[in-house]
Design a protein around this motif. Structure first.
Motif, short mmCIF file in Angstrom:
data_model
loop_
_atom_site.label_atom_id
_atom_site.label_comp_id
_atom_site.label_asym_id
_atom_site.label_seq_id
_atom_site.Cartn_x
_atom_site.Cartn_y
_atom_site.Cartn_z
N GLY A 171 73.96 19.50 17.18
CA GLY A 171 73.68 18.37 16.29
C GLY A 171 73.21 18.74 14.91
O GLY A 171 72.63 17.91 14.21
N GLY A 172 73.45 19.99 14.51
CA GLY A 172 73.03 20.40 13.18
C GLY A 172 71.59 20.83 13.09
O GLY A 172 71.14 21.25 12.01
N GLN A 173 70.84 20.73 14.20
CA GLN A 173 69.45 21.21 14.15
C GLN A 173 69.44 22.73 14.05
O GLN A 173 70.37 23.39 14.52
N TYR A 174 68.41 23.29 13.45
CA TYR A 174 68.45 24.68 13.04
C TYR A 174 68.04 25.70 14.11
O TYR A 174 68.57 26.80 14.14
N PHE A 175 67.08 25.36 14.97
CA PHE A 175 66.39 26.40 15.73
C PHE A 175 67.31 27.24 16.60
O PHE A 175 67.28 28.47 16.53
N LYS A 176 68.12 26.63 17.46
CA LYS A 176 68.91 27.40 18.41
C LYS A 176 69.89 28.33 17.71
O LYS A 176 70.02 29.50 18.06
N GLY A 177 70.57 27.83 16.69
CA GLY A 177 71.56 28.64 15.98
C GLY A 177 70.95 29.75 15.15
O GLY A 177 71.65 30.69 14.75
N LYS A 178 69.65 29.66 14.86
CA LYS A 178 68.99 30.65 14.03
C LYS A 178 67.94 31.45 14.80
O LYS A 178 67.24 32.28 14.21
N GLY A 179 67.84 31.22 16.11
CA GLY A 179 66.78 31.85 16.87
C GLY A 179 67.22 32.89 17.87
O GLY A 179 66.42 33.34 18.70
N LEU A 180 68.50 33.32 17.82
CA LEU A 180 68.97 34.30 18.79
C LEU A 180 68.26 35.64 18.61
O LEU A 180 67.79 35.98 17.52
N ASP A 181 68.21 36.42 19.68
CA ASP A 181 67.65 37.77 19.58
C ASP A 181 68.38 38.56 18.50
O ASP A 181 69.61 38.47 18.35
N GLY A 182 67.62 39.33 17.74
CA GLY A 182 68.24 40.17 16.71
C GLY A 182 68.76 39.43 15.52
O GLY A 182 69.62 39.94 14.80
N SER A 183 68.23 38.24 15.25
CA SER A 183 68.76 37.42 14.15
C SER A 183 67.81 37.31 12.96
O SER A 183 68.00 36.45 12.10
N CYS A 184 66.81 38.21 12.88
CA CYS A 184 65.86 38.11 11.77
C CYS A 184 65.47 39.50 11.26
O CYS A 184 64.35 39.95 11.45
#
Length: 285
Positions: A171-184
């Motif tokens: 739904g365009g919310q940010y957390f799941k798509g930006k919270g994967l392991d190794g994504s920061c």
């Protein structure tokens, strides 16, 4: 580098904070701890406290490998990035009245030269976003814009790796798509606030395999750092070591025609003037 051992030879209120031998301990120790560390470095350069000398083969960790809270992030904070996103998604959201906040979990942190993880069975649309990150040094809640910069310990670089297809799927919310392991990816270090004369006068950019993808200036932020700190701290206590990523300029992969997403084996280099470069490889798992 054994800071704790070397700090045993120091005296004063800042020495105790260095015994913890962690970046969070240093930040929590405030000006006294930072002064003690600078004394330690000066002594090491003079041939004293050899335990505080960085070995030539030292490997950098993320400046704060395990933040006590999720990393705070700001979306849609550069006008050209907003415009490219609206074009790509055929929408017209435009500039929001207030900052858009989301978070990335501590499990997403990647050190300098570490691997950005991609999961082909989960996402095939992995994107990048170079960002200036602010590290909080003094705790506070309901911080005014006038006092906000007094709460800043320093600055580092953050790459907000994003699974665009997952972001859209939810739904365009940010957390799941930006919270994967190794994504920061985070680093390469923290420049203290006194070393950056004006955090709103820095160049910021990103390359993939040597190709310049993003290039901008922090002066182009829609919401500046005092505004972000004031808004985020409304009714929410910011603590020493909290990290705030301040948004990304244009040039992200999903907005290109055709889109250019990251793939296994890519090298991504983020750069912010006054801080340095953050380089990472992409690895499929």
């Amino acid at each position: 580098m054994d800071i704790a051992k070397a700090a045993q030879g120091l005296k004063g209120p800042g020495a105790d904070a260095l015994q913890a031998a962690s970046m969070l301990g240093l930040i929590e120790g405030g000006a006294d701890a930072l002064s003690a560390l600078r004394e330690l470095v000066a002594d090491a350069e003079a041939g004293k406290h050899t335990d505080a000398i960085v070995p030539a083969d030292a490997v950098l960790q993320a400046p704060i490998p395990t933040p006590r809270k999720n990393v705070f992030c700001v979306g849609r904070n550069y006008a050209e990035h907003i415009a490219e996103g609206d074009r790509a998604q055929k929408q017209n959201v435009g500039v929001t009245e207030h900052p858009v906040f989301f978070t990335k979990p501590p499990t997403s942190i990647v050190p300098p030269d570490g691997d950005v993880l991609i999961f082909p069975q989960v996402s095939t649309s992995i994107d990048y976003e170079v960002e200036l990150a602010v590290v909080i040094g003094k705790p506070g809640r309901n911080i005014s814009k006038a006092d906000a910069m007094d709460h800043v310990f320093g600055y580092t670089i953050l790459n907000d790796i994003t699974a665009r297809d997952i972001q859209r799927r939810h739904g365009g919310q940010y957390f799941k798509g930006k919270g994967l392991d190794g994504s920061c990816p985070l680093g390469p270090w923290i420049e203290t606030a006194d070393a950056i004369a004006d955090p709103h006068a820095l160049s910021i950019g990103l390359k993939v395999n040597g190709e310049q993808r993003q290039e901008g200036k922090t002066a182009d932020m829609i919401f500046d750092i005092p505004t972000l700190i004031a808004a985020l701290s409304e009714g929410l206590t910011l603590q020493p070591g909290d990290i705030i990523a301040t948004g990304t300029p244009s040039g992200v992969g999903y907005a290109m025609d055709p889109p250019k997403f990251l793939k296994d084996g890519d090298t991504v280099v983020c750069e912010v003037s006054g801080i340095g470069t953050l380089s990472n490889s992409v690895r499929a798992v």
